[in-house]
Write an enzyme that holds these catalytic residues in place. Structure first.
Site, PDB file in Angstrom:
ATOM      1  N   CYS A 156       0.864  -1.184   0.000  1.00 19.15           N
ATOM      2  CA  CYS A 156       0.000   0.000   0.000  1.00 19.15           C
ATOM      3  C   CYS A 156       0.897   1.229   0.000  1.00 19.15           C
ATOM      4  O   CYS A 156       1.650   1.453   0.953  1.00 19.15           O
ATOM      5  CB  CYS A 156      -0.920   0.002   1.218  1.00 19.15           C
ATOM      6  SG  CYS A 156      -1.908   1.512   1.351  1.00 19.15           S
ATOM      7  N   GLY A 213      -1.997   2.476  -6.790  1.00 14.97           N
ATOM      8  CA  GLY A 213      -2.888   2.725  -7.914  1.00 14.97           C
ATOM      9  C   GLY A 213      -2.449   3.908  -8.758  1.00 14.97           C
ATOM     10  O   GLY A 213      -2.503   3.856  -9.991  1.00 14.97           O
TER      11      GLY A 213
END
Length: 285
Positions: free
Chosen positions: A73, A231
């Site tokens: 992450c 992302g």
């Protein structure tokens, strides 16, 4: 037993961080579901657990709000690094953090935290993505071909997906107007599509110009979040592969901006903020 916790966020992508070096947290999946619940717990997208490492300075375990453990992450690792620096657990400018995606190296950089996200993975089976004909055909890589602009039929629409792994899987889709796009409708269907054996994160992006992208993200196991560092990195790689942007881009997310550079060494570098919201103690059953 009461244990200290810290609530943090990176551009609104929020986390609960607990130092577990001195105790066993037990079932971390159940713990994440309980603590991340927006009504019945502290509330967060993910739970971050600090542990000892035999191969790096520290180890970070990442558990989604639904209890699933994930590899990496980007926003979380920036918050994790800030926690270590703010509490004097490290005095180094750059820290080596063990994750399921390998060793990640965040460093202080002009008031932001810059992270070497490593090299993007593009071969289908290594992401992983299982599409007939993409496993080995026409590829020198045993991991299969790259997936660029593959037509994916979802409900009443066909999307062209470009797939990238930044230690975790991503499907990037260019749309005309990301602000009005129904992310919550299409996101879970793509996340759980059978092409993605480990599910996938989904980035819906709008190209503003060669140096700017606007993005919304549906995160695997967490739903739509305000930001996603891996992302944003995957979106920058995908848009560059498609010839839509340059090597360095600003990614405008719901929670703010991340700055991504796909450098000459083939590593992706991400820079952005990390914020501590509050701290406290919570009883663990």
């Amino acid at each position: 037993m009461k244990v200290p916790f810290v609530k943090m966020h990176g551009l609104g992508n929020d986390f609960i961080l607990i130092d577990c070096r001195a105790f066993n947290p037990g079932d971390i999946s159940a713990l994440a579901r309980r603590l991340c619940h927006r009504r019945l717990g502290i509330g967060a997208d993910q739970l971050l657990l600090l542990s000892t490492s035999k191969v790096a300075d520290f180890k970070m375990l990442i558990v989604n709000a639904d209890g699933s453990e994930v590899e990496m992450c980007g926003n979380g690792v920036r918050c994790f690094a800030k926690f270590l620096w703010d509490r004097g657990l490290s005095s180094q400018k750059s820290i080596r953090i063990e994750t399921l995606a390998g060793i990640i190296r965040p460093e202080k950089s002009d008031g932001l935290i810059r992270v070497d996200m490593g090299e993007p993975t593009l071969a289908a089976l290594k992401i992983p993505v299982v599409i007939p004909g993409y496993e080995t055909e026409g590829s020198d890589d045993p991991g299969g071909k790259n997936i660029i602009d593959y037509p994916l039929q979802i409900d009443d629409s066909t999307f062209t997906i470009t797939c990238v792994s930044m230690g975790n899987p991503h499907a990037v889709i260019v749309v005309d107007n990301v602000s009005t796009f129904p992310v919550a409708y299409y996101g879970p269907m793509i996340e759980n599509h059978h092409f993605f054996p480990k599910r996938t994160n989904v980035e819906f992006i709008e190209i503003l110009n060669g140096g700017e992208i606007k993005m919304r993200v549906w995160e695997r196991g967490s739903g739509e979040t305000m930001a996603c560092g891996t992302g944003a990195s995957a979106a920058a790689v995908a848009s560059r592969l498609k010839g839509l942007t340059k090597e360095s881009v600003a990614v405008h997310l719901t929670g703010g901006d991340l700055f991504i550079d796909w450098a000459a060494d083939n590593h992706v570098y991400m820079a952005g903020p990390a914020v501590e919201v509050f701290s406290g103690e919570i009883a663990l059953e």
